[in-house]
Design a protein around this motif. Sequence first.
Motif, short mmCIF file in Angstrom:
data_model
loop_
_atom_site.label_atom_id
_atom_site.label_comp_id
_atom_site.label_asym_id
_atom_site.label_seq_id
_atom_site.Cartn_x
_atom_site.Cartn_y
_atom_site.Cartn_z
N PHE A 2 30.37 107.87 11.87
CA PHE A 2 31.44 107.34 10.97
C PHE A 2 32.42 108.07 12.36
O PHE A 2 33.84 107.17 12.22
N GLY A 3 32.73 108.88 12.04
CA GLY A 3 33.75 109.73 12.32
C GLY A 3 34.80 109.19 13.47
O GLY A 3 35.40 108.87 14.56
N TRP A 4 33.33 108.87 14.55
CA TRP A 4 33.86 109.35 16.24
C TRP A 4 33.72 107.74 15.76
O TRP A 4 34.51 107.53 16.96
N THR A 5 33.20 106.26 15.00
CA THR A 5 33.24 105.59 15.13
C THR A 5 34.62 105.20 15.16
O THR A 5 35.70 104.06 15.58
N VAL A 6 35.21 105.63 14.31
CA VAL A 6 36.72 105.74 13.91
C VAL A 6 37.91 106.03 15.02
O VAL A 6 38.49 104.95 15.90
N VAL A 7 37.35 106.98 16.11
CA VAL A 7 37.92 107.01 17.25
C VAL A 7 38.43 105.95 18.14
O VAL A 7 39.01 105.83 18.78
N ILE A 24 43.34 110.31 9.20
CA ILE A 24 43.12 110.44 10.65
C ILE A 24 43.92 109.13 10.81
O ILE A 24 43.78 108.95 11.90
N LEU A 25 43.06 108.26 10.05
CA LEU A 25 42.75 106.48 9.91
C LEU A 25 44.57 107.04 10.39
O LEU A 25 44.67 105.37 11.03
N LEU A 26 45.44 106.74 9.56
CA LEU A 26 46.78 106.70 9.08
C LEU A 26 47.53 106.75 10.30
O LEU A 26 48.43 106.41 10.84
N PHE A 27 47.04 108.65 10.99
CA PHE A 27 47.35 108.75 11.68
C PHE A 27 47.83 107.38 12.52
O PHE A 27 48.63 107.50 14.21
N TYR A 28 46.10 107.24 13.26
CA TYR A 28 46.01 106.48 14.72
C TYR A 28 46.74 105.19 14.42
O TYR A 28 47.17 105.14 15.68
#
Lengths: 477, 361
Positions: free
Chosen positions: B313-318, A252-256
């Motif tokens: 963590f995931g929410w923070t990534v977004v 997902i990070l890669l996609f972002y």
Amino acid sequence: MDPLTWTGTLGPFLNPIFLVACAALLVTALAQAVLSAFVTTGGSGNVLSVARTPADYAGVATKGAFYLFLATALAYLIGGIVVQGTPNKGIIGAISTQLLPVWIALAVTFALSITFKKKLGLWGKLMGSTIGAIGAGMVLFWIFTGLFAEIIATHQPLEIASGMKNKLPGTPLRGAEEGEFQWYLLGGDALTRDVFSRVVHGSTWVMVIAPLATMFAFMVGISLGVPAGFFGGVLDTILSFVANLILAFPVILLFYLLVTPEIVDTGLPIYMAAVLFLFPILFLTVLFNSKFHTQPAVNYTILAVVIGGGGWLYLSLLSTPGTIWNFLPRGVDLFNLQGNFLIVFVSVVFVNSPTVFRIVRGLVLDIKTRDYVAAAHTRGEGVWYTMLWEILPNARGPLIVDFCLRIGYTTILLGTLGFFGLGLESESPDWGSTINTGRKLIAVYIHPLVPPALALMSLVLGLNLLADGLREESLKD
Amino acid sequence: MAIFLLRRVGMMILTALCLTFIVFFLTNLYPNLEKLAKSEGNQRMTDAQVASWLDRNGHSQPLLVKYGQWLGVAPGFVHTAENGTVTGRCISTGTAPEDAPRFCGVLQGEWGMSTVAGEPVLDLTLRRLGLTAWLMLWVMVVMVPMALILGVLSGMREGSGMDRSLSTFSIASTATPEYVSGVIFIAFLASSKYGLSPLLADLGLIDGKTLFKGSAASAMNDITFENFTLPVITIALYGMGYIARMTRASMTEVMTAQYIRTARLKGQSFRAIVLKHALRNALIAPFTVIMLQFPWLLNGVVIVETLFNYKGFGWTVVLAASNNDINLLLGLSVVAVVVVLVTQLISDVGYVFLNPRIRVS
């Protein structure tokens, strides 16, 4: 006009039977699972016949309940087509009627496949396994729906109608014109569009992008994986390291990072596309050249077609008016992709290819020690011929299975992109984006949300079952 | 063993460096920096002003130098203005330039400030990671035993009715991504209008309006059955099918082994064969799979935390990615990469320990 009921005139007869079938199925299945877990088969002693255990009786009952369930479900669908007049059909009947082309196509396909079972190789054998046939049926259902979307859908995916905002399934269309379909079969969404038509049109998108992206990922993975496994050494080390690098990255990070407008502005995805899309042409060129280089006349014809045709497609794919990549004149440029279609496509290919690479490399490492490879070597065949015409065809079994699984995974991935609003443009009817828009009102209206969710689930499930069936059947020889 | 470990750790560090460099490169592309300059300075900056802002803050240095500074292996950036004031990467407001440390990067524990949250990245990341750790813990607690039981039950008698129904269930669970199952769970278990909750509320079986909560925001302070079940189940269900299938495959393989047949011929009961002989060997392969699930879970965490509004963590990534918060994004990717690589290492080392047939010389 009254809103449609779910089951129309069939309801009073079929609904009680259906409920009984459901309840019976649930109870017997549970009973069977519990009983078979605790009662071991009484095969003690030297008798060949084993007395039936309660678990077996439960099994028989489950089967009966399941057939009843199936029969009523079928009755809903067929009855829905037979009954005249949409209000009598009900929502399920009307949907079944709309899907008539799909049913016919499915029936024809299965009838042909079963008739010519013996001649169809792996596909024919698939018809012999229940799981595989069910999976194939589910996948074919969505393929045909995608194909016939224009006929099946009752409205256009972007068509809006006043007063239809978040209306429940079966609501009559206010102020419908003559010749237009008079209802919103699965209700309207927050922007007053028809949910049913959007799901149907969405299937076209999904059925085009997911297999195509998977195919490109396979081309890239095969083109790099076969030489890496075959030659080994530094090439293998470097490529494996890069593949592991991409795999260690949270997707997902890669996609972002790839899909944000700022990165798109730098043109990075286009550069990636330029590299990744080169692989299929390269692959096909080497593939044919290694086989036909002894017959120059044939070879040059094939290569001209591959390089010329492929190159043209490649250039028109990349060339987009209004960007720096505008090198083809308007008449020559075959097509231009809408919005960030290309970017989404490239990211999905990029993420999938390392896994394919690893699988292919592993297979090649295994196969290259076989005798027929040594025989080809002794015959004096070139390395590329050995790789692409001796090793690769023998790796096809696991690759076909993985291809099916990977289409499912790609579908999920595309949905994930849509879910984060990174996918195709927001009004696109693809399932991920629809789920994303629908979840904002999840506590109040679930009807715009559940159909695309179930559609996505059934497609991926079908692909998984198909892959399972294929694996089972290919292991049988 | 020591050399094997050393080589693996070395490889891991190299991978981590490469990955963080890629993230660094992507977040430091010019359009990103321009956006940063405009959001930190003001929106109506001209191109020249943007360039001078970037100069002043050390963003226009070569990429490798910047990466070195961020990592903490190159001396921090120092800028001397025309009036003699010295500012720099390592010089925080209030300290004299002479007292400031020469190096300040990730290695020194200086992860920079988050522009979107307005607090140090390290604190923020650790706090959010703690929240996600709770989620992960419960997911593991639910997922692993369930998956192993499912796999062992369906693998011990291959082809039986139970095997087929359980296998179909595990295939169905792998075919249902989090954003689908989460949405369906919310719709049918956490909606006051649809599904189970209105039924139960009418019968007076539940106190509140809904059986479960559709938002896990309150779980950040206080984890309860109501607010945490759905996110946990959603992640667990998706991962479970895969582990169960791997366990099944490994179990069926073990059950056809010679020593199982020997045990059977000795007249041991089926229960004893499964529990005493087969189970231990059948659980080696799933162990690796479970460890390798972490990167996947990380993915699921991003989706589920967004869906259930659990600020981990995931929410923070977004949040970081959609607000172009460079420092935060870098910090998060460091953590993600380290988590993934460490679990890979544990899985490799654990596999060697568990499997007597593998010896690393």
